[in-house]
Design a protein around this motif. Sequence first.
Motif, PDB file in Angstrom:
ATOM      1  N   GLY A 117       0.786  -1.227   0.000  1.00  0.00           N
ATOM      2  CA  GLY A 117       0.000   0.000   0.000  1.00  0.00           C
ATOM      3  C   GLY A 117       0.818   1.277   0.000  1.00  0.00           C
ATOM      4  O   GLY A 117       0.267   2.360  -0.114  1.00  0.00           O
ATOM      5  N   ARG A 118       2.142   1.175   0.110  1.00  0.00           N
ATOM      6  CA  ARG A 118       2.997   2.364   0.084  1.00  0.00           C
ATOM      7  C   ARG A 118       3.284   2.750  -1.362  1.00  0.00           C
ATOM      8  O   ARG A 118       3.088   1.979  -2.283  1.00  0.00           O
ATOM      9  CB  ARG A 118       4.307   2.100   0.821  1.00  0.00           C
ATOM     10  N   SER A 119       3.797   3.944  -1.540  1.00  0.00           N
ATOM     11  CA  SER A 119       4.086   4.447  -2.874  1.00  0.00           C
ATOM     12  C   SER A 119       5.577   4.297  -3.178  1.00  0.00           C
ATOM     13  O   SER A 119       6.423   4.699  -2.373  1.00  0.00           O
ATOM     14  CB  SER A 119       3.673   5.918  -2.959  1.00  0.00           C
ATOM     15  N   TYR A 120       5.888   3.715  -4.333  1.00  0.00           N
ATOM     16  CA  TYR A 120       7.274   3.501  -4.767  1.00  0.00           C
ATOM     17  C   TYR A 120       7.453   4.044  -6.175  1.00  0.00           C
ATOM     18  O   TYR A 120       6.539   4.001  -6.988  1.00  0.00           O
ATOM     19  CB  TYR A 120       7.626   2.004  -4.769  1.00  0.00           C
ATOM     20  N   ARG A 121       8.650   4.515  -6.452  1.00  0.00           N
ATOM     21  CA  ARG A 121       9.009   4.993  -7.785  1.00  0.00           C
ATOM     22  C   ARG A 121      10.006   4.001  -8.369  1.00  0.00           C
ATOM     23  O   ARG A 121      11.011   3.678  -7.732  1.00  0.00           O
ATOM     24  CB  ARG A 121       9.631   6.384  -7.685  1.00  0.00           C
TER      25      ARG A 121
END
Length: 171
Positions: free
Chosen positions: A123-127
């Motif tokens: 659920g976290r945001s990654y690039r």
Amino acid sequence: MTGPIQRLRTEEGFGLVELMISLVVLNVGILAVVAAFNGGSLALLRSSETATASMLADKQMELYRAILYSAISLNTTAVDGTYTGDVAYPGTRVTGACTAPVAAACIPTQTVNSTSTPPSPDGRSYRIDTFIITQTPTNGRALKRVTVVVRRSSPLKTLARVTSNFDQSTG
């Protein structure tokens, strides 16, 4: 009536002092345990983030392992300063009309979060930044070096970096 010296020799009130000292010692011990739990939870959070980033990097690299050597390239989309500031960013990149069967293999920068398709596992945001360059070793044939870098989206911090060489014999 008791005199001042007799009052000093009596042990009245020492139970209260001992109780207060034991409460202070117990408090210090409990606070140390709470601090250890806090440190442990932060370590678990970091390791979870790193494990997810490694999985995302491996998943992106598997896209390139599944396609032909000639299809390994990136679209010529505009990239930002974070992308061009990475040590893996070369002066010359392998770009062109990407013919990979999976569109995610052609995109230099992607963001994976809870609302993307597919969503982030935690659920976290990654690039996810992908770099492809061509190299020719001495007395060798041309290689394509693919580097995948996964960063936390905010604040930007590199969590995983995977590099793999592909040679023409792979197809």
